[in-house]
Design a protein around this motif. Structure first.
Motif, PDB file in Angstrom:
ATOM      1  N   VAL A 112       0.837  -1.198   0.000  1.00 57.81           N
ATOM      2  CA  VAL A 112       0.000   0.000   0.000  1.00 57.81           C
ATOM      3  C   VAL A 112       0.874   1.251   0.000  1.00 57.81           C
ATOM      4  CG1 VAL A 112      -1.675   1.361   1.329  1.00 57.81           C
ATOM      5  CG2 VAL A 112      -1.954  -1.125   1.131  1.00 57.81           C
ATOM      6  N   PHE A 113       1.877   1.286   0.881  1.00 59.42           N
ATOM      7  CA  PHE A 113       2.702   2.490   0.996  1.00 59.42           C
ATOM      8  C   PHE A 113       3.651   2.643  -0.179  1.00 59.42           C
ATOM      9  CE2 PHE A 113       1.816   1.388   5.552  1.00 59.42           C
ATOM     10  CZ  PHE A 113       0.668   2.161   5.594  1.00 59.42           C
ATOM     11  N   ALA A 114       4.105   1.528  -0.744  1.00 58.30           N
ATOM     12  CA  ALA A 114       4.936   1.609  -1.954  1.00 58.30           C
ATOM     13  C   ALA A 114       4.116   2.176  -3.107  1.00 58.30           C
ATOM     14  CB  ALA A 114       5.498   0.235  -2.305  1.00 58.30           C
ATOM     15  N   THR A 115       2.869   1.739  -3.227  1.00 56.06           N
ATOM     16  CA  THR A 115       1.992   2.259  -4.275  1.00 56.06           C
ATOM     17  C   THR A 115       1.710   3.739  -4.050  1.00 56.06           C
ATOM     18  OG1 THR A 115       0.958   0.098  -4.572  1.00 56.06           O
ATOM     19  CG2 THR A 115      -0.270   2.002  -5.389  1.00 56.06           C
ATOM     20  N   LEU A 116       1.410   4.099  -2.821  1.00 55.52           N
ATOM     21  CA  LEU A 116       1.145   5.497  -2.483  1.00 55.52           C
ATOM     22  C   LEU A 116       2.356   6.361  -2.840  1.00 55.52           C
ATOM     23  CD1 LEU A 116      -0.690   7.632  -1.165  1.00 55.52           C
ATOM     24  CD2 LEU A 116       0.315   6.970   1.049  1.00 55.52           C
ATOM     25  N   ASP A 117       3.537   5.901  -2.481  1.00 52.88           N
ATOM     26  CA  ASP A 117       4.769   6.634  -2.778  1.00 52.88           C
ATOM     27  C   ASP A 117       4.981   6.744  -4.292  1.00 52.88           C
ATOM     28  OD1 ASP A 117       7.256   7.904  -1.877  1.00 52.88           O
ATOM     29  OD2 ASP A 117       8.220   6.139  -2.749  1.00 52.88           O
ATOM     30  N   ALA A 118       4.782   5.633  -5.010  1.00 54.33           N
ATOM     31  CA  ALA A 118       4.979   5.631  -6.461  1.00 54.33           C
ATOM     32  C   ALA A 118       4.007   6.579  -7.169  1.00 54.33           C
ATOM     33  CB  ALA A 118       4.815   4.214  -7.017  1.00 54.33           C
ATOM     34  N   LEU A 119       2.836   6.775  -6.567  1.00 52.08           N
ATOM     35  CA  LEU A 119       1.839   7.664  -7.148  1.00 52.08           C
ATOM     36  C   LEU A 119       2.040   9.116  -6.719  1.00 52.08           C
ATOM     37  CD1 LEU A 119      -1.297   5.375  -6.690  1.00 52.08           C
ATOM     38  CD2 LEU A 119      -0.143   5.942  -8.850  1.00 52.08           C
ATOM     39  N   GLY A 120       3.062   9.358  -5.912  1.00 56.00           N
ATOM     40  CA  GLY A 120       3.363  10.720  -5.479  1.00 56.00           C
ATOM     41  C   GLY A 120       2.636  11.159  -4.230  1.00 56.00           C
ATOM     42  N   GLY A 121       2.013  10.229  -3.529  1.00 51.64           N
ATOM     43  CA  GLY A 121       1.286  10.557  -2.299  1.00 51.64           C
ATOM     44  C   GLY A 121       2.156  10.408  -1.071  1.00 51.64           C
ATOM     45  N   ALA A 122       1.627  10.849   0.037  1.00 53.95           N
ATOM     46  CA  ALA A 122       2.327  10.745   1.320  1.00 53.95           C
ATOM     47  C   ALA A 122       1.330  10.338   2.391  1.00 53.95           C
ATOM     48  CB  ALA A 122       2.976  12.066   1.678  1.00 53.95           C
ATOM     49  N   LEU A 123       1.805   9.567   3.328  1.00 54.58           N
ATOM     50  CA  LEU A 123       0.969   9.121   4.436  1.00 54.58           C
ATOM     51  C   LEU A 123       0.706  10.301   5.371  1.00 54.58           C
ATOM     52  CD1 LEU A 123      -0.229   6.411   5.435  1.00 54.58           C
ATOM     53  CD2 LEU A 123       1.788   6.170   6.881  1.00 54.58           C
ATOM     54  N   PRO A 124      -0.568  10.599   5.678  1.00 52.84           N
ATOM     55  CA  PRO A 124      -0.847  11.679   6.622  1.00 52.84           C
ATOM     56  C   PRO A 124      -0.540  11.215   8.052  1.00 52.84           C
ATOM     57  CG  PRO A 124      -2.884  10.591   6.039  1.00 52.84           C
ATOM     58  CD  PRO A 124      -1.790   9.947   5.210  1.00 52.84           C
ATOM     59  N   ARG A 125      -0.741  12.087   9.005  1.00 58.66           N
ATOM     60  CA  ARG A 125      -0.615  11.694  10.410  1.00 58.66           C
ATOM     61  C   ARG A 125      -1.504  10.463  10.595  1.00 58.66           C
ATOM     62  NH1 ARG A 125      -2.183  15.464  15.607  1.00 58.66           N
ATOM     63  NH2 ARG A 125      -1.291  14.071  17.176  1.00 58.66           N
TER      64      ARG A 125
END
Length: 172
Positions: A112-125
């Motif tokens: 999930v976080f690798a996909t989020l990162d690859a899509l240019g997103g960031a994990l919120p608080r």
């Protein structure tokens, strides 16, 4: 301005207590616990990629609701503020995997976080409202200790939102 919070129930309802997150989201969906209009509650189950895409929106906080490994007291609810590496470690020890380490019926936070990162997103608080599990054996339904903890966890989600919103309004 009110904080936008995503509440995500995760877990596999076919693996006993791993269905805790979806059970709590059902209670939150009943509307018996008041949540601000800027909060979105979603039962993701095992749909990790759906969660990754939804995290591309502008969220101030994410609350994951999940079963966590037992520390000796199944049914005990914990509220943890975490970062991505903490989530990967927590989830990978919660649900046993086969020898390959891959399970198509579980949410994989690392993916999930690798996909989020690859899509240019960031994990919120990010917070976890987690309940110590008694069993992850195949079967539908929570163990009695986790069934008893569902309402407590739903209230913990609301309390975490209230605390975050109060913190966000004093910081912003």
């Amino acid at each position: 301005m009110a904080a936008h919070v995503l509440v995500a129930g995760i877990g596999n309802i076919f693996l006993g207590d791993d269905g805790f997150g979806p059970a709590v989201l059902r209670v939150l969906g009943e509307g018996t616990i008041a949540l601000p209009g800027t909060v979105r509650c979603v039962d993701y189950g095992i749909r990790g990629m759906h969660l990754a895409y939804d995290l591309l929106e502008d969220w101030d906080a994410l609350i994951l609701v999940d079963a966590i490994p037992s520390r000796g007291s199944p049914g005990t609810v914990h509220i943890l503020e975490v970062e991505a590496p903490d989530l990967v470690a927590l989830r990978s020890t919660a649900v046993p995997r086969d020898a390959s380490g891959i399970d198509g019926h579980a949410m994989d936070p690392a993916a999930v976080f690798a996909t989020l990162d690859a899509l240019g997103g960031a994990l919120p608080r990010t917070f976890v409202v987690g309940c110590e599990a008694a069993t992850f054996e195949e079967g539908i339904g929570l163990s009695p200790p986790l069934e008893a903890a569902v309402a407590t966890a739903a209230r913990a989600v609301a309390d975490t939102i209230t605390t975050h919103l109060a913190t966000a309004s004093t910081e912003g």
